[in-house]
Design an enzyme around this catalytic site. Structure first.
Site, PDB file in Angstrom:
ATOM      1  N   ARG A 270       4.142  -0.444  -4.781  1.00  0.00           N
ATOM      2  CA  ARG A 270       3.838  -0.996  -3.453  1.00  0.00           C
ATOM      3  C   ARG A 270       2.497  -1.740  -3.419  1.00  0.00           C
ATOM      4  NH1 ARG A 270       7.128   1.713   0.475  1.00  0.00           N
ATOM      5  NH2 ARG A 270       5.838   0.789   2.075  1.00  0.00           N
TER       6      ARG A 270
ATOM      7  N   LYS B 148      12.244 -15.765  -9.961  1.00  0.00           N
ATOM      8  CA  LYS B 148      12.052 -14.671 -10.935  1.00  0.00           C
ATOM      9  C   LYS B 148      11.017 -15.064 -11.973  1.00  0.00           C
ATOM     10  CE  LYS B 148      13.308 -12.268  -9.170  1.00  0.00           C
ATOM     11  NZ  LYS B 148      13.817 -11.946  -7.919  1.00  0.00           N
TER      12      LYS B 148
ATOM     13  N   HIS C 220      15.674 -37.240  -6.411  1.00  0.00           N
ATOM     14  CA  HIS C 220      14.763 -37.600  -5.317  1.00  0.00           C
ATOM     15  C   HIS C 220      13.361 -37.043  -5.533  1.00  0.00           C
ATOM     16  CE1 HIS C 220      18.116 -39.296  -3.155  1.00  0.00           C
ATOM     17  NE2 HIS C 220      18.804 -38.198  -3.451  1.00  0.00           N
TER      18      HIS C 220
ATOM     19  N   TRP D 251      -2.843  -2.630  -1.781  1.00  0.00           N
ATOM     20  CA  TRP D 251      -2.567  -4.063  -1.927  1.00  0.00           C
ATOM     21  C   TRP D 251      -3.479  -4.725  -0.914  1.00  0.00           C
ATOM     22  CZ3 TRP D 251      -1.067  -8.252   0.987  1.00  0.00           C
ATOM     23  CH2 TRP D 251      -0.621  -9.368   0.275  1.00  0.00           C
TER      24      TRP D 251
ATOM     25  N   ASN E 269      -2.094   1.822   5.724  1.00  0.00           N
ATOM     26  CA  ASN E 269      -1.287   0.690   5.285  1.00  0.00           C
ATOM     27  C   ASN E 269      -1.020  -0.146   6.530  1.00  0.00           C
ATOM     28  OD1 ASN E 269       0.603  -1.052   4.226  1.00  0.00           O
ATOM     29  ND2 ASN E 269       2.256   0.462   4.191  1.00  0.00           N
ATOM     30  N   GLY E 270      -1.258  -1.453   6.446  1.00  0.00           N
ATOM     31  CA  GLY E 270      -1.013  -2.298   7.616  1.00  0.00           C
ATOM     32  C   GLY E 270      -2.231  -3.149   7.913  1.00  0.00           C
TER      33      GLY E 270
ATOM     34  N   GLU F 116      16.712 -18.626  -7.047  1.00  0.00           N
ATOM     35  CA  GLU F 116      16.396 -17.246  -7.419  1.00  0.00           C
ATOM     36  C   GLU F 116      15.897 -17.185  -8.863  1.00  0.00           C
ATOM     37  OE1 GLU F 116      15.816 -14.648  -5.906  1.00  0.00           O
ATOM     38  OE2 GLU F 116      16.155 -13.002  -7.301  1.00  0.00           O
TER      39      GLU F 116
ATOM     40  N   CYS G 194       0.843  -1.189   0.000  1.00  0.00           N
ATOM     41  CA  CYS G 194       0.000   0.000   0.000  1.00  0.00           C
ATOM     42  C   CYS G 194       0.886   1.249   0.000  1.00  0.00           C
ATOM     43  CB  CYS G 194      -0.945   0.087   1.185  1.00  0.00           C
ATOM     44  SG  CYS G 194      -2.173  -1.214   1.235  1.00  0.00           S
TER      45      CYS G 194
ATOM     46  N   GLU H 213       7.408 -15.312 -10.483  1.00  0.00           N
ATOM     47  CA  GLU H 213       6.896 -13.999 -10.066  1.00  0.00           C
ATOM     48  C   GLU H 213       6.312 -13.203 -11.224  1.00  0.00           C
ATOM     49  OE1 GLU H 213       9.362 -11.872  -6.518  1.00  0.00           O
ATOM     50  OE2 GLU H 213      10.536 -12.355  -8.290  1.00  0.00           O
TER      51      GLU H 213
ATOM     52  N   LYS I 265       5.994  -4.822  -3.672  1.00  0.00           N
ATOM     53  CA  LYS I 265       7.433  -4.671  -3.535  1.00  0.00           C
ATOM     54  C   LYS I 265       7.879  -4.752  -2.087  1.00  0.00           C
ATOM     55  CE  LYS I 265      11.498  -3.732  -5.022  1.00  0.00           C
ATOM     56  NZ  LYS I 265      12.136  -4.929  -5.601  1.00  0.00           N
TER      57      LYS I 265
END
Ligand code: G6P
Length: 611
Positions: free
Chosen positions: A27, A488, A507, A73, A99-100, A484, A2, A491, A606
């Site tokens: 955000r 990427k 395995h 968000w 925000n929160g 990573e 947010c 995402e 983000k």
């Protein structure tokens, strides 16, 4: 998570707010809204992006020299017009952006419903707006007092800005657990979740601390604690160029940030390495260096990509310092009653410096008496202020939601940190120390070579953009790079991808391999080279498609793999910084070819300031 922006002054607020929301859109971007006031107050909000809000208000009255804006968000309630912020109290006396998460919101909601309050949205924020109004009416308080009292009754995290319709000459702001920064202009104030919407107007800022309440009027600023103690504002000058938060000719922030890496790594190294390349300066960790050298154990905490950097840190520190290292997801660490010794060194890694779980992990470690260091990108962020010492990565603002340059800078910082401790402990020789330093210093030029060959990666992306699954494999230092790379891809392109240590493939994941499965194998020259050659053969034997990242001059894998991406030779401990770059580019090109919104992937944010 947010974005919040506010303005009070003598200018028209709307352009400042819209511009600010665009800068903050990374955000959160599922809905957006603004409230404007010039004595009379108006609220406009809508599901969608800031551009949708702009269109929505194009025929509305947007005048006013006080205002606030929000880009959301979603936490409580789906993204729609009603759940978008700002939220108004029933009697229309208070307008709130937040925000929160207000954790006790359902209890408060029930109580307020008992007093006749009704709720249009599913949000916790609307509950807070009504709680403020309820206390304001009943207690005959000022707006500031009502906000303060309301905050005494909530548990959870918040950054909020409030407009009171009966006191429209002010913005009231408060913070607990979610960042807020105030910008100081001439006869005007700005407030935002981070400095990006503020920097083009002023460089003088005040970072709010937890439990601070600020009241902004055109004539001044008052700063108090939640207990009503008066505080002296600590004004700081921020050093942020406007160019750093713009795309600079690139199609996306992510692409700009990938291509910036030769510079950002140089910025991470600047001032840290002696001119003769023989030593590393202690810098921000000087105060704790003795404790670090004598540490029995290191604990590294972080989330997402920062956690992956922490995994590379584990390999680096154990290899070069022989100090045992544990790497923990901050979200697990904080809740699983971990054993923390007072002589532990905890390293918290975070790009934003605001991730709620990482902050909570830091608090837990501090309470247990451990020494907590930060590796942070955002100067002045909460994590940098909560830690006793640390290393700034100086990679500049990272706006693309998928982290790229922050990762390579974090690994660069962990590298010189580990080399330095290893040398001080006499675990590594001066000769190896100098070799590692010069390899690190050569990384920016080597990354440039990888970037110059982006066309090869683009061609591979074209062939496999429609694949439904990808597997990423690596060993040793390159295992975290495989994780990573997979992160990427999922995402930003929404392709299912998994990262695995190459030997673990047998395995489980090997069962997934068929002629449709691209397997990206990070197989540069290191001590596991022969082993990974065998892993490639195992994939080929099952008709998998091998896309291999190899060192220049490699002939063996080049003959076996379907595609090779060549990167310059380097020491194996430095290779993660180089090897991740082609994986960043591969995911970027695939996502663009699939028509995905690379900088604002669905459901992600983000900076995750809620747990
Ligand atoms: C979010 C971001 C990731 C980031 C993670 C941790 O999930 O989308 O890119 O790696 O948070 O963020 P931090 O700021 O603590 O590094």
């Amino acid at each position: 998570m947010c974005g919040i922006v506010g303005y009070i002054g003598n200018k028209e607020a709307y352009p400042i707010l819209i511009n600010g929301l665009k800068r903050l859109e990374y955000r959160g971007y599922d809905s957006a809204g603004i409230a404007l006031s010039n004595g009379e107050t108006r609220t406009y909000k809508i599901k969608g992006k800031v551009a949708d809000l702009e269109e929505f208000v194009s025929d509305k009255n947007i005048s006013g020299d006080i205002g606030m804006g929000h880009t959301r968000w979603a936490t409580h309630g789906e993204p729609n017009d009603v759940n978008a912020h700002p939220h108004e109290s029933n009697g229309g006396k208070f307008i709130v952006i937040h925000n929160g998460i207000i954790e006790n919101y359902s209890l408060l909601k029930k109580k307020l419903a008992g007093h006749g309050y009704q709720f249009k949205s599913d949000t916790d924020t609307e509950v807070l707006a009504n709680l403020i109004e309820y206390l304001y009416v009943d207690g005959k308080l000022t707006a500031e007092e009502a906000v303060r009292l309301a905050l005494h009754n909530v548990t959870g995290a918040y950054a909020l800005v409030v407009i009171a319709k009966e006191e429209t000459d002010k913005l009231i702001a408060a913070r607990k657990g979610s960042p807020l920064v105030i910008g100081i202009g001439a006869g005007e104030y700005f407030i935002a979740s981070d400095a990006t919407p503020i920097v083009e107007y002023t460089r003088s800022v005040i970072y709010l601390n937890d439990d601070d309440i600020a009241v902004l009027t055109r004539d001044g600023l008052s700063l108090k604690t939640l207990k009503n103690d008066i505080l002296t504002p600590q004004i700081q000058e921020i050093d942020l160029e406007i160019g750093a938060i713009e795309k600079g000719g690139y199609d996306h922030f992510m692409l700009k940030e990938i291509f910036e890496q030769p510079d950002t790594i140089q910025n991470t190294l600047r001032g840290r390495i002696s001119a003769d390349l023989k030593d590393i300066h202690h810098g921000g960790i000087s105060a704790e260096i003795d404790k670090i050298i004598n540490a029995r154990r290191l604990l590294i905490v972080g989330c997402g990509t920062s956690w992956h950097a922490g995994l590379v840190g584990e390999y680096l520190f154990e290899e070069f310092t022989r100090i045992p290292v544990e790497v923990e997801y901050a979200s697990e660490f904080r809740y699983r009653n971990p054993v923390i010794y007072p002589d532990d060194i905890v390293i918290a890694i975070s790009q934003s410096g605001e991730t709620a779980d990482t902050l909570a992990a830091i608090k837990l470690a501090k309470d247990a008496g451990a020494t907590v260091l930060g590796i942070c990108n955002v100067v002045g962020s909460s994590i940098s202020r909560e830690t006793s010492a640390g290393i700034y990565t100086y990679a500049g603002p990272e706006i693309g939601v998928a982290s790229t340059k922050a990762f390579t800078s974090q690994v660069t910082a962990l590298s010189f940190f580990a080399y330095m401790v290893g040398r001080k402990k006499n675990i590594i020789s001066q000769e190896l120390y100098e070799q590692l330093i010069s390899e690190l210093v050569d990384v920016p030029a080597k990354i440039q070579t990888v970037l110059d060959h982006h066309q090869t990666i683009q061609d591979i992306a074209k062939r496999y953009k429609d694949s439904e699954n990808f597997l990423y494999l690596g060993r040793g230092f390159l295992f975290p790079v495989a994780l990573e790379g997979a992160l990427k891809l999922k995402e930003i392109s929404y392709i299912h991808a998994e990262g695995y240590p190459a030997a673990e493939m047998k395995h489980g994941p090997i069962a997934l391999i068929d002629e449709k499965m691209p397997v990206v194998i990070v197989a540069t020259k290191d001590k596991s080279y022969e082993k990974i050659v065998s892993n490639i053969q195992e994939v080929k034997a099952r008709k998998g498609i091998v896309i291999a990242i190899v060192s220049e001059g490699d002939t063996i894998i080049s003959e076996m793999a379907d595609h090779v991406i060549t990167i310059p030779m380097t020491h194996e401990a430095v290779s993660p910084i180089l090897a991740v770059v082609p994986l960043q580019l591969l995911s970027y090109y695939i996502a663009v070819l699939r028509g995905c919104n690379v900088d604002q992937p669905r459901n992600l944010a983000k900076s995750v300031t809620v747990e």
